[in-house]
Design a protein around this motif. Structure first.
Motif, mmCIF file in Angstrom:
data_model
loop_
_atom_site.group_PDB
_atom_site.id
_atom_site.type_symbol
_atom_site.label_atom_id
_atom_site.label_comp_id
_atom_site.label_asym_id
_atom_site.label_seq_id
_atom_site.Cartn_x
_atom_site.Cartn_y
_atom_site.Cartn_z
ATOM 1 N N ALA A 63 0.773 -1.248 -0.032
ATOM 2 C CA ALA A 63 0.209 -0.009 -0.007
ATOM 3 C C ALA A 63 0.782 1.346 0.026
ATOM 4 O O ALA A 63 1.950 1.344 0.661
ATOM 5 C CB ALA A 63 -0.940 0.145 1.304
ATOM 6 N N SER A 123 -2.649 0.823 -3.802
ATOM 7 C CA SER A 123 -1.479 0.020 -3.540
ATOM 8 C C SER A 123 -0.871 -0.172 -4.880
ATOM 9 O O SER A 123 -1.587 0.004 -5.963
ATOM 10 C CB SER A 123 -2.054 -1.227 -3.074
ATOM 11 O OG SER A 123 -3.069 -1.925 -3.869
ATOM 12 N N ALA A 135 -2.038 -10.793 1.804
ATOM 13 C CA ALA A 135 -2.612 -10.192 0.809
ATOM 14 C C ALA A 135 -2.647 -11.176 -0.525
ATOM 15 O O ALA A 135 -3.714 -11.589 -1.232
ATOM 16 C CB ALA A 135 -1.996 -9.098 0.216
ATOM 17 N N SER A 151 -6.329 -6.458 2.631
ATOM 18 C CA SER A 151 -5.525 -6.173 1.836
ATOM 19 C C SER A 151 -5.465 -7.023 0.468
ATOM 20 O O SER A 151 -5.016 -6.841 -0.653
ATOM 21 C CB SER A 151 -3.938 -6.068 2.236
ATOM 22 O OG SER A 151 -3.592 -7.629 2.799
#
Ligand code: ADP
Ligand code: DP6
Ligand code: CO
Length: 332
Positions: A16, A37, A110, A143
């Protein structure tokens, strides 16, 4: 007997530039603020999900290690959601390979949960859209909603399960990259989830984070449109420092920084003094990520090699979104 054939799915990590830090809804993982991001090619997760009527329980292995606690619980959130969509109740076997250190502030959640969302949906032939995959991945880790897409991505916070979704802002087919300085790849003491919830609940600085976030977001969108690396770097660095500031105002206070992180940040400031257009960002861990052009980052990697082992310095370029792997990549 019911057997589905499924493919390995790869998702790349994202870092990010404007941080997601705080949830408005813990269960749905609705964030307090939008985040922006960059998806990267350097680190990724490959995951295979198999549903089979012979399985008696859901299982998850990461790099060959059977997971039981929090990791399995998070994976089950995704499995339950796809089972609901497909209207089945088969158990699943998840096999995952992390080409990223797990839980070290390098965004394994993520790539890990995005790959799982993609692989679970693939296994049941759900044909979900990217937006639907983003929402599904979000339920595993916030995320992860952004790792469905390549390039620069903005996660719109939304106010419901349907409206909280990421989208690509820019394909990042211009010269921008990151240099990762891996200072410690061990599992962190305070997980991202725990760190952000403590901060939202107790930090005296958290209101200031929310009061200024819209400026950072607007400035970052403009900098990306302008392909202005200096602006992208400056805004990302100030946003990261602000996020880490909120943790110091929490009760009990905490920080993800180590002495080595401070040293790396100082090295970046020194490189700027020498004329490099380079900035840093940091996540929920001690590792430091540098933002710059690929040529400058290559030179910087060379320069920093007198302080770090080669394995500690990893260059990354913008990466793609979710990818279905050809069959020969993994066999079991
Ligand atoms: P990170 O900085 O690595 O994102 P987090 O605390 O946000 O750290 O998340 C780490 C957690 O994400 C792990 O403990 C595990 O629960 C989950 N995770 C990581 N990799 C995978 C994977 N490949 N498959 C499923 N879950 C994963
Ligand atoms: C500092 O997505 O790992 O990296 O939603 O609780 O799984 P959960 O948290 P996670 O948080 C990431 C926090 C961050 C900033 C960011 O990636 O935006
Ligand atoms: Co994470």
């Amino acid at each position: 007997m019911t057997t589905y054939t499924s493919s390995w799915i790869r998702a790349y990590t994202n870092i990010a530039l404007i941080k997601y830090w705080g949830k408005a809804d813990e269960a749905l993982k609705l964030p307090k603020n939008n985040s922006i991001s960059l998806t990267l090619d350097g680190f990724y997760t490959d995951t295979l999900v198999q549903f089979d009527s012979r399985f008696t329980a859901d299982t998850l292995t990461i790099d060959g290690q059977e997971q039981r606690g929090a990791a399995l619980k998070k994976a089950k959130i995704i499995l339950d959601l796809v089972r609901e969509i497909a209207d089945i109740d088969l158990k699943a076997k998840i096999t995952s390979l992390n080409y990223v250190p797990t839980a070290a502030g390098l965004a394994s959640s993520a790539s890990g949960l995005a790959a799982l969302a993609g692989a679970a949906s693939n296994a049941l032939e759900l044909k979900l859209s990217d937006a639907e995959l983003s929402r599904l991945a979000r339920r595993g880790s916030g995320s992860a909603s952004r790792s469905i897409f390549g390039g620069f991505v903005e996660w719109e916070k939304g106010d419901s399960d349907v409206t909280s979704v990421a989208k690509q802002l820019d394909s990042a087919s211009w010269d921008i990259g990151m240099l990762f300085i891996i200072l410690d790849s061990r599992q962190k003491a305070v997980s991202s989830s725990e760190g952000m919830s403590r901060t939202v609940a107790t930090s005296v600085f958290y209101p200031a984070w929310l009061e200024t976030i819209e400026w950072d977001l607007a400035d970052m969108r403009q900098a990306i449109t302008d392909q202005n690396i200096q602006q992208v770097g400056e805004i990302a660095e100030r946003n990261a420092l602000k996020m880490h500031g909120t943790n110091l105002g929490a009760n009990p206070p905490f920080t993800y920084w180590s002495a080595d992180s401070l040293r790396a940040m100082e090295q970046v400031r020194q490189l700027r003094q020498e004329g490099y257009t380079v900035y840093f960002t940091m996540d929920a861990g001690p590792n430091v990520k540098l933002i710059g052009t690929s040529q400058e980052l290559k030179e910087i990697k060379e320069r920093l090699s007198k302080y770090y082992d080669p394995a500690q310095l990893i260059l990354a370029q913008p990466g793609p979104g979710l990818t279905v792997l050809p069959e020969h990549v993994h066999t079991d």
